[in-house]
Design an enzyme around this catalytic site. Structure first.
Site, short mmCIF file in Angstrom:
data_model
loop_
_atom_site.label_atom_id
_atom_site.label_comp_id
_atom_site.label_asym_id
_atom_site.label_seq_id
_atom_site.Cartn_x
_atom_site.Cartn_y
_atom_site.Cartn_z
N GLN A 111 -10.08 8.90 1.14
CA GLN A 111 -9.13 8.16 2.10
C GLN A 111 -7.77 8.24 1.50
O GLN A 111 -7.43 7.57 0.54
CB GLN A 111 -9.45 6.71 2.16
CG GLN A 111 -8.70 5.97 3.27
CD GLN A 111 -8.94 4.60 3.16
OE1 GLN A 111 -9.20 3.91 2.22
NE2 GLN A 111 -8.93 3.82 4.27
N TYR B 262 -4.46 7.16 2.10
CA TYR B 262 -3.52 6.33 3.13
C TYR B 262 -2.39 5.92 2.23
O TYR B 262 -1.35 6.15 2.31
CB TYR B 262 -4.16 4.97 3.38
CG TYR B 262 -5.08 5.11 4.77
CD1 TYR B 262 -5.63 6.30 5.27
CD2 TYR B 262 -5.40 3.87 5.30
CE1 TYR B 262 -6.39 6.27 6.42
CE2 TYR B 262 -6.14 3.85 6.30
CZ TYR B 262 -6.53 5.11 7.11
OH TYR B 262 -7.37 5.09 8.15
N SER B 263 -2.80 5.46 1.02
CA SER B 263 -1.76 4.87 0.12
C SER B 263 -0.66 5.78 -0.44
O SER B 263 -1.41 6.53 -0.93
CB SER B 263 -2.27 3.82 -1.05
OG SER B 263 -3.13 2.93 -0.21
N GLU C 151 -13.76 -0.92 7.47
CA GLU C 151 -13.57 -0.93 6.03
C GLU C 151 -13.57 -2.29 5.61
O GLU C 151 -14.26 -2.84 4.86
CB GLU C 151 -12.32 -0.22 5.52
CG GLU C 151 -12.19 -0.14 3.97
CD GLU C 151 -10.87 0.43 3.41
OE1 GLU C 151 -9.87 0.57 4.55
OE2 GLU C 151 -10.70 0.51 2.40
N SER D 98 -4.35 -6.17 0.72
CA SER D 98 -4.37 -7.37 -0.33
C SER D 98 -4.67 -8.90 0.44
O SER D 98 -4.30 -8.72 1.52
CB SER D 98 -3.08 -7.25 -1.00
OG SER D 98 -2.02 -7.77 -0.30
C1 LIG Z 1 -9.50 -0.16 -7.10
C2 LIG Z 1 -8.52 0.28 -5.84
C3 LIG Z 1 -9.01 1.62 -5.05
C4 LIG Z 1 -8.46 1.89 -3.93
N1 LIG Z 1 -8.69 3.02 -2.95
C5 LIG Z 1 -7.87 3.45 -2.17
C6 LIG Z 1 -8.20 4.66 -1.50
O1 LIG Z 1 -9.48 5.26 -1.65
N2 LIG Z 1 -7.45 5.28 -0.47
C7 LIG Z 1 -6.08 4.35 -0.39
O2 LIG Z 1 -5.30 5.10 0.58
N3 LIG Z 1 -5.80 3.36 -0.97
C8 LIG Z 1 -6.52 3.01 -1.77
N4 LIG Z 1 -6.20 1.79 -2.68
C9 LIG Z 1 -4.85 1.35 -2.39
C10 LIG Z 1 -4.66 -0.10 -1.86
O3 LIG Z 1 -5.14 -0.03 -0.32
C11 LIG Z 1 -3.50 -0.73 -2.24
O4 LIG Z 1 -3.33 -1.16 -3.45
C12 LIG Z 1 -3.02 -2.03 -1.28
O5 LIG Z 1 -2.93 -1.67 -0.03
C13 LIG Z 1 -1.85 -2.78 -1.94
O6 LIG Z 1 -0.99 -1.99 -1.97
P1 LIG Z 1 0.06 -1.67 -3.23
O7 LIG Z 1 -0.75 -1.61 -4.39
O8 LIG Z 1 1.06 -0.71 -3.16
O9 LIG Z 1 0.92 -2.97 -3.75
P2 LIG Z 1 2.22 -3.75 -2.83
O10 LIG Z 1 1.98 -3.48 -1.46
O11 LIG Z 1 3.21 -3.26 -3.67
O12 LIG Z 1 1.88 -5.20 -3.24
C14 LIG Z 1 2.22 -5.73 -4.24
C15 LIG Z 1 2.10 -7.34 -4.13
O13 LIG Z 1 2.77 -7.77 -3.20
C16 LIG Z 1 2.00 -8.45 -2.04
N5 LIG Z 1 2.72 -8.25 -0.90
C17 LIG Z 1 2.96 -7.08 -0.11
N6 LIG Z 1 3.39 -7.30 0.93
C18 LIG Z 1 3.20 -8.71 1.21
C19 LIG Z 1 3.60 -9.65 2.37
N7 LIG Z 1 4.19 -8.80 3.48
N8 LIG Z 1 3.62 -10.82 2.35
C20 LIG Z 1 2.97 -11.26 1.31
N9 LIG Z 1 2.45 -10.67 0.11
C21 LIG Z 1 2.82 -9.35 0.13
C22 LIG Z 1 0.53 -7.97 -2.33
O14 LIG Z 1 -0.33 -8.90 -1.85
C23 LIG Z 1 0.48 -7.83 -3.82
O15 LIG Z 1 0.38 -8.98 -4.41
C24 LIG Z 1 -7.08 1.23 -3.76
C25 LIG Z 1 -6.76 0.30 -4.58
C26 LIG Z 1 -7.56 -0.27 -5.35
C27 LIG Z 1 -6.87 -1.40 -6.46
#
Ligand SMILES: Cc1cc2nc3c(=O)[nH]c(=O)nc-3n(C[C@H](O)[C@H](O)[C@H](O)COP(=O)(O)OP(=O)(O)OC[C@H]3O[C@@H](n4cnc5c(N)ncnc54)[C@H](O)[C@@H]3O)c2cc1C
Length: 389
Positions: free
Chosen positions: A122, A124-125, A240, A371
């Site tokens: 996937q 996305y991120s 998901e 998250s």
């Molecule tokens: C083990 C693992 C597997 C993954 N697998 C995939 C995958 O296969 N494909 C894929 O595309 N992605 C994957 N991801 C990515 C995952 O979807 C993102 O890590 C997640 O969406 C959070 O984004 P970020 O890490 O950029 O954190 P950020 O978005 O930068 O967030 C940082 C912190 O800020 C908080 N925050 C952010 N915005 C807000 C808001 N509006 N209000 C309150 N709090 C907020 C968050 O809760 C978090 O605590 C994976 C992540 C992990 C850890």
């Protein structure tokens, strides 16, 4: 909502249970009990065995190979399965292609997902686009019959195993940022793709960063219309999140914890007789029961023909909280045995060897798939601010 299984459902449960008892590979059972990371081959072999029985794509319609079960039967099946999560192709991409794919895309990809000929990851991120996914910057620029893709995806689970990626790309930078996103299927062996490993806190390689440099992708690999990617992504995420809740896996995990508490001793008695431990296990069981009842509500809604809605966010936050509680209890029960050490090339301490890595990796459960904080925002908007069904 009627939560009693009918006599037919109970007979179905017996049939499924008996099958799993005799057909689940011993290695898979052991890894599930101990929390050891499953390898690609474990999952592929297991999925092929389920497919041969007609039981792999249980959420797909019958014309695409689904068994035609009721939501209750699917729930019972998941409860009994409780070994090895299924691939993203089966859980996420299949339903998307069925809903949005062209007849050619369905014919080309769905049978290959079922046979596990393809492994999908996937995309996305991105660095700088996680919770705020709509800010993604990977571009796909039309050029003749192709798109040319440039950018980077991060945290891509099992990209190093994948033959294909379903990917969100930016096809337009004007107007609302969600409106410029498209859903593209990309073969991972195309020139210009580089996969770099990210080793996670458990010491394992689940994650990757993927780089795209002038990657040519045929325009026929677009799913839906240009600019429809955001709607497709939202549709996929509800599937998901519902699957991440993992009620069945939590039930199996809790049963293992009770068995471990019977086996481990404290003050000369089984740990299961220790008052404080019993209280903790009982609390976890109650939380799990609440999760299961919420899952029943979603079941009742889907049985009435409704798609999973904000409840999938509720299931995701509750389910991952329970998973983390259970993995904490794993470590507490294992105590000094939770620290992995090597014994003749194998990890020592048998069933406890993976308690600590599992505990560490389970921290990520409240991040992936959206998250906790963001799920709570979704819930607040949809359920508390008058959007409830
Ligand atoms: C083990 C693992 C597997 C993954 N697998 C995939 C995958 O296969 N494909 C894929 O595309 N992605 C994957 N991801 C990515 C995952 O979807 C993102 O890590 C997640 O969406 C959070 O984004 P970020 O890490 O950029 O954190 P950020 O978005 O930068 O967030 C940082 C912190 O800020 C908080 N925050 C952010 N915005 C807000 C808001 N509006 N209000 C309150 N709090 C907020 C968050 O809760 C978090 O605590 C994976 C992540 C992990 C850890």
């Amino acid at each position: 909502m009627d939560i009693d299984f009918s006599p037919q459902d109970r007979a179905f449960q017996q049939e499924v249970r008996a099958w799993f008892k005799t057909h689940t590979p011993a290695d898979l059972k052991r890894k599930t009990v101990t929390g050891e990371m499953l390898q690609k081959d474990d999952i592929v072999q297991w999925q092929r065995r389920l497919d041969a029985q007609g039981w792999l794509v249980t959420g797909w319609p019958k014309e695409h190979g689904g068994p035609g079960w009721t939501p209750t039967q699917r729930y019972i099946f998941d409860l009994e399965r409780a070994a090895a999560s299924l691939s993203m192709g089966v859980i996420m991409l299949g339903p998307v292609l069925i809903a949005f794919g062209t007849p050619e895309q369905k014919a080309q990809y769905l049978p290959r997902i079922r046979r596990c000929d393809d492994w999908w990851c996937q995309g996305y991120s991105e660095p700088g686009a996680g919770s705020d996914l709509a800010s993604l910057k990977t571009t796909a620029v039309a050029d003749g019959d192709d798109y040319i893709v440039n950018g980077s995806k991060i945290w891509t689970t099992y990209a190093h195993w994948a033959t294909h990626m379903f990917c969100l790309v930016r096809t337009s930078s004007t107007g609302k940022k969600q409106g410029g996103i498209s859903f593209l299927l990309i073969e991972m062996d195309r020139a210009g793709i580089e996969v770099k490993p990210i080793v996670s806190i458990d010491g394992e390689h689940h994650l990757n960063q993927v780089f795209f440099t002038d990657v040519r992708v045929p325009r026929k690999n677009l799913v839906g219309r240009e600019g429809q990617g955001w709607d497709i992504a939202k549709y996929l995420l509800t599937h998901e999140r519902t699957s991440i809740a993992g009620v069945a896996d939590c039930k199996a995990h809790l049963a293992n914890l009770y068995a471990a508490a019977d086996e481990r001793r404290s003050g000369g008695r089984p740990l299961a007789e220790d008052g404080a431990m019993r209280l903790k296990l009982a609390r976890a069981e109650i939380e799990l029961m609440a999760l299961e009842y919420t899952n029943f509500r979603v079941l009742a809604a889907t049985a009435a023909g409704k798609a999973p809605g904000p409840e999938s966010s509720l299931l995701k936050t509750m389910g991952t909280a329970v998973q983390q509680t259970l993995s904490e209890l794993d470590v507490e029960i294992a105590a000094e045995m939770a620290w992995p050490w090597h014994e003749g090339g194998e990890l020592g301490h048998g069933r406890y060897a993976h308690a600590m890595p599992r505990y560490c990796f389970s921290r990520a459960a409240t991040i992936y798939g959206g998250s906790d904080e963001v799920q709570k925002n979704v819930l607040a908007k949809m359920l508390l601010a008058g959007g409830a069904r």
